[in-house]
Enzyme design. Structure first.
Site, mmCIF file in Angstrom:
data_model
loop_
_atom_site.group_PDB
_atom_site.id
_atom_site.type_symbol
_atom_site.label_atom_id
_atom_site.label_comp_id
_atom_site.label_asym_id
_atom_site.label_seq_id
_atom_site.Cartn_x
_atom_site.Cartn_y
_atom_site.Cartn_z
ATOM 1 N N ASP A 37 0.864 -1.184 0.000
ATOM 2 C CA ASP A 37 0.000 0.000 0.000
ATOM 3 C C ASP A 37 0.904 1.238 0.000
ATOM 4 O O ASP A 37 1.815 1.342 0.824
ATOM 5 C CB ASP A 37 -0.892 -0.028 1.252
ATOM 6 C CG ASP A 37 -2.043 0.963 1.165
ATOM 7 O OD1 ASP A 37 -1.788 2.152 0.925
ATOM 8 O OD2 ASP A 37 -3.201 0.545 1.339
ATOM 9 N N GLN A 101 -14.382 2.573 1.838
ATOM 10 C CA GLN A 101 -13.726 2.127 0.607
ATOM 11 C C GLN A 101 -13.401 3.329 -0.283
ATOM 12 O O GLN A 101 -14.237 4.227 -0.465
ATOM 13 C CB GLN A 101 -14.629 1.147 -0.149
ATOM 14 C CG GLN A 101 -13.946 0.512 -1.361
ATOM 15 C CD GLN A 101 -14.802 -0.573 -2.030
ATOM 16 O OE1 GLN A 101 -15.999 -0.711 -1.740
ATOM 17 N NE2 GLN A 101 -14.195 -1.328 -2.920
ATOM 18 N N HIS A 107 -10.442 -5.489 -2.541
ATOM 19 C CA HIS A 107 -9.093 -5.746 -2.034
ATOM 20 C C HIS A 107 -9.156 -6.031 -0.549
ATOM 21 O O HIS A 107 -10.056 -5.568 0.151
ATOM 22 C CB HIS A 107 -8.170 -4.554 -2.309
ATOM 23 C CG HIS A 107 -8.733 -3.257 -1.854
ATOM 24 N ND1 HIS A 107 -9.674 -2.570 -2.594
ATOM 25 C CD2 HIS A 107 -8.539 -2.534 -0.727
ATOM 26 C CE1 HIS A 107 -10.009 -1.461 -1.941
ATOM 27 N NE2 HIS A 107 -9.345 -1.422 -0.798
ATOM 28 N N HIS A 109 -6.890 -5.710 2.953
ATOM 29 C CA HIS A 109 -5.740 -5.073 3.600
ATOM 30 C C HIS A 109 -5.099 -6.052 4.575
ATOM 31 O O HIS A 109 -5.801 -6.715 5.342
ATOM 32 C CB HIS A 109 -6.187 -3.868 4.437
ATOM 33 C CG HIS A 109 -6.784 -2.744 3.664
ATOM 34 N ND1 HIS A 109 -6.079 -1.617 3.327
ATOM 35 C CD2 HIS A 109 -8.043 -2.555 3.183
ATOM 36 C CE1 HIS A 109 -6.871 -0.771 2.689
ATOM 37 N NE2 HIS A 109 -8.079 -1.315 2.576
#
Ligand code: AMP
Length: 144
Positions: A37, A101, A107, A109
């Site tokens: 990220d 979001q 996705h 995390h």
């Protein structure tokens, strides 16, 4: 974007999958991609996405693709823990803007937590140094 709407094929993760914008990859195969990220909430914050599904969220994703992402999330979490030795690890995902979001390609995390270290704010932190992310990704992938 709420839970209603359509998948945008030009979202940032779709562009990463197509190689149109760079990412710091941890691992990938033909089904999933794990990468760092760039606005990490903690040291080693990484993401897993499906490369085959065009689902925006958990409500839309095909069960098979969800299973692939879940298995990859566990693989990533194990490697993050082995490589970085955090005291805990958050595995989470958000569905719809009101839920937090910001990128509308499903996705998961993987966010390591360190005793005494505050969690950075979701979607509000600074951009990480790419060389630091590359070093972390190497460390994590070496622990796969
Ligand atoms: P969410 O808010 O759950 O949709 O999460 C989206 C995540 O993607 C956030 O944690 C962002 O920091 C991260 N992000 C946004 N753009 C990029 C990018 N180009 N590469 C890697 N991560 C990104």
């Amino acid at each position: 974007m709420s839970l209603d709407g359509r998948y945008d094929a030009d979202n940032i993760f779709a562009k990463i999958i197509r190689g149109e914008i760079p990412s710091v990859k941890v691992f990938e195969d033909d089904k999933v991609l794990a990468f760092m990220d760039v606005f990490p909430q903690s040291r080693g914050h990484a993401l897993v996405i499906s490369k085959t599904s065009q689902a925006r969220n958990i409500l839309e994703i095909e069960p098979q693709a969800l299973a692939e992402v879940a298995v990859a999330a566990q693989k990533l979490a194990k490697a993050v823990v082995a490589a970085l030795k955090p005291d805990g690890v958050v595995v989470t995902q958000f569905n719809g803007a009101p839920a937090g979001q910001t990128v509308f390609h499903l996705h998961v995390h993987v966010i390591p937590r360190y005793e005494g270290a505050e969690l950075g704010r979701h979607g509000a932190g600074g951009m990480a140094d790419v060389e630091e992310l590359k070093a972390l990704a190497e460390k994590i992938s070496a622990a796969l």
